[in-house]
Design a protein around this motif. Structure first.
Motif, mmCIF file in Angstrom:
data_model
loop_
_atom_site.group_PDB
_atom_site.id
_atom_site.type_symbol
_atom_site.label_atom_id
_atom_site.label_comp_id
_atom_site.label_asym_id
_atom_site.label_seq_id
_atom_site.Cartn_x
_atom_site.Cartn_y
_atom_site.Cartn_z
ATOM 1 N N TRP A 88 35.554 131.843 20.852
ATOM 2 C CA TRP A 88 36.511 130.855 20.349
ATOM 3 C C TRP A 88 37.479 130.439 21.452
ATOM 4 C CZ3 TRP A 88 41.874 131.908 19.497
ATOM 5 C CH2 TRP A 88 42.573 130.866 18.866
ATOM 6 N N ARG A 89 38.007 131.416 22.192
ATOM 7 C CA ARG A 89 38.959 131.102 23.276
ATOM 8 C C ARG A 89 38.305 130.251 24.361
ATOM 9 N NH1 ARG A 89 41.705 136.996 23.673
ATOM 10 N NH2 ARG A 89 43.278 136.660 22.058
ATOM 11 N N CYS A 90 37.086 130.629 24.761
ATOM 12 C CA CYS A 90 36.388 129.861 25.803
ATOM 13 C C CYS A 90 36.063 128.453 25.333
ATOM 14 C CB CYS A 90 35.121 130.594 26.237
ATOM 15 S SG CYS A 90 35.469 132.100 27.168
ATOM 16 N N ALA A 91 35.669 128.321 24.074
ATOM 17 C CA ALA A 91 35.400 126.991 23.525
ATOM 18 C C ALA A 91 36.676 126.155 23.531
ATOM 19 C CB ALA A 91 34.829 127.104 22.112
ATOM 20 N N LYS A 92 37.794 126.755 23.092
ATOM 21 C CA LYS A 92 39.079 126.047 23.097
ATOM 22 C C LYS A 92 39.459 125.609 24.499
ATOM 23 C CE LYS A 92 42.940 126.850 21.056
ATOM 24 N NZ LYS A 92 44.150 127.403 20.513
ATOM 25 N N ASP A 93 39.264 126.498 25.481
ATOM 26 C CA ASP A 93 39.592 126.174 26.869
ATOM 27 C C ASP A 93 38.762 125.001 27.388
ATOM 28 O OD1 ASP A 93 41.486 128.190 26.904
ATOM 29 O OD2 ASP A 93 40.240 129.594 28.049
#
Length: 122
Positions: A70-75
């Protein structure tokens, strides 16, 4: 006896990809799931739908992998959406509060329809 994890990517379309998991999502398999999802993001598919219908077990490593994805996708200006969550995993997501930031739908089709709806209204 463990239920080996299988990772499939049955659908890609523009920035969107569906990653389907089946089997045990645990300390032994979470790194492979995370790596595959990050590969999809790097390949231009930052909007991921995780089809969890086939997940038979998930531990804290699996939950940690979902947060990392989720964090990598958001980034990458993308998103992570969950689909077809088994009851036990759904309860675990609720207890941990992850259901507050990871949208979930009853099926992949419903998640894809919601994504299409977000694209037309955004």
């Amino acid at each position: 006896m463990t239920d080996a994890l299988h990772i499939d990517v049955p659908h890609t379309d523009g920035t969107l990809a569906v990653i389907a998991l089946s089997g045990e999502f645990d300390i032994a398999t979470a790194p492979a799931v995370r790596a595959r999802a990050l590969d999809l993001i790097a390949d231009g598919h930052p909007d991921l739908v995780a089809d969890l219908a086939g997940v038979t077990f998930c531990d804290s490593s699996g939950l940690g992998a979902l947060v990392g994805i989720w964090r990598c996708a958001k980034d990458a200006d993308g998103s992570l959406t969950l689909a077809a969550i088994p009851d036990r995993l759904g309860r675990l997501l609720g207890v941990t509060g992850m259901d507050t930031f990871l949208p979930a739908y009853p099926s992949v089709d419903a998640a894809l329809a919601a994504r299409r709806g977000n694209r037309t209204t955004a």
